[in-house]
Design an enzyme around this catalytic site. Sequence first.
Site, PDB file in Angstrom:
ATOM      1  N   HIS A 132       0.837  -1.191   0.000  1.00 53.22           N
ATOM      2  CA  HIS A 132       0.000   0.000   0.000  1.00 53.22           C
ATOM      3  C   HIS A 132       0.874   1.243   0.000  1.00 53.22           C
ATOM      4  CE1 HIS A 132      -3.226  -2.713   0.672  1.00 53.22           C
ATOM      5  NE2 HIS A 132      -2.993  -2.908   1.951  1.00 53.22           N
ATOM      6  N   THR A 133       0.259   2.345  -0.366  1.00 54.17           N
ATOM      7  CA  THR A 133       0.970   3.624  -0.308  1.00 54.17           C
ATOM      8  C   THR A 133       1.172   4.014   1.160  1.00 54.17           C
ATOM      9  OG1 THR A 133      -0.044   4.331  -2.380  1.00 54.17           O
ATOM     10  CG2 THR A 133       0.933   6.039  -0.996  1.00 54.17           C
ATOM     11  N   LEU A 134       2.430   4.148   1.561  1.00 52.72           N
ATOM     12  CA  LEU A 134       2.735   4.476   2.944  1.00 52.72           C
ATOM     13  C   LEU A 134       2.880   5.969   3.162  1.00 52.72           C
ATOM     14  CD1 LEU A 134       5.307   1.642   3.737  1.00 52.72           C
ATOM     15  CD2 LEU A 134       2.850   1.681   4.153  1.00 52.72           C
TER      16      LEU A 134
END
Length: 257
Positions: A38-40
């Site tokens: 996922h986009t962190l």
Amino acid sequence: RKMAATTATDGYYQFNGPPFSIIDPRINGQISTSPLTHTLRPMVTGSSVLGLTFEGGVILAADTLGSYGSLARFRSISRLYKINDSTVAAGSGDYADFQYIEKLFEYMNIESDCLCDGHVYTPQSMHSWLTRVMYNRRTKINPLWNTVIIGGYHEEKPFLGSVNSLGVAFQAPTLATGFGSYIAQPLLRDAYEKNQNMNEAEGKELLEKCLRILYYRDGRSWNKYELAVITGSGIEITGPHKLEGNWEVASYVSGYD
């Protein structure tokens, strides 16, 4: 007990592999059992977005800068999106996620048009729907890294609402996101309390003043911006407009050496 391999076909691809595995394009289409990522943290981001209701409509404002970290990388992006003839969305935060939200709005309009029932989504309905989208992504631990302001005009009433990456939403006559929520919002509230029946010209002048202060104080802002005016006669998005700064005031700033 081993699980048998399955084949999934939806008309676009064929997949032969164990359940819950994915095709990773980085390894030439081979089956990968690595976890989904996922986009962190946001990459290219936009700073503050401002919104204001006036007598007869709503004005939204956003600068045109997309920052890559502290680098002013993209200087001519648009963060105002016309959803339909009565609603505009303005987004701060990750620009790629905002483009994804734009696509969701586009698909909703296409689906609505295909029904041919004459129904058009109102600003209130688009705001409510977006709260569900943001909250849904948050519960999947994969949020859309945006705070979005929805502005519109319906049934002779202006509408202004905000939704953040957690799905937290509210409505107010003045709104600001990002660093603007600390610097511009007090100015907007003060001006609105003193004159709740300001006209369009006064609203534009107030937003320009706030954007100029943000240009002085926010390292991720820019001196070019766009305006969206939503009234009963339609939507007008103009810009980019340019702010003329006066940096002589910099000599009065001290104590930050």
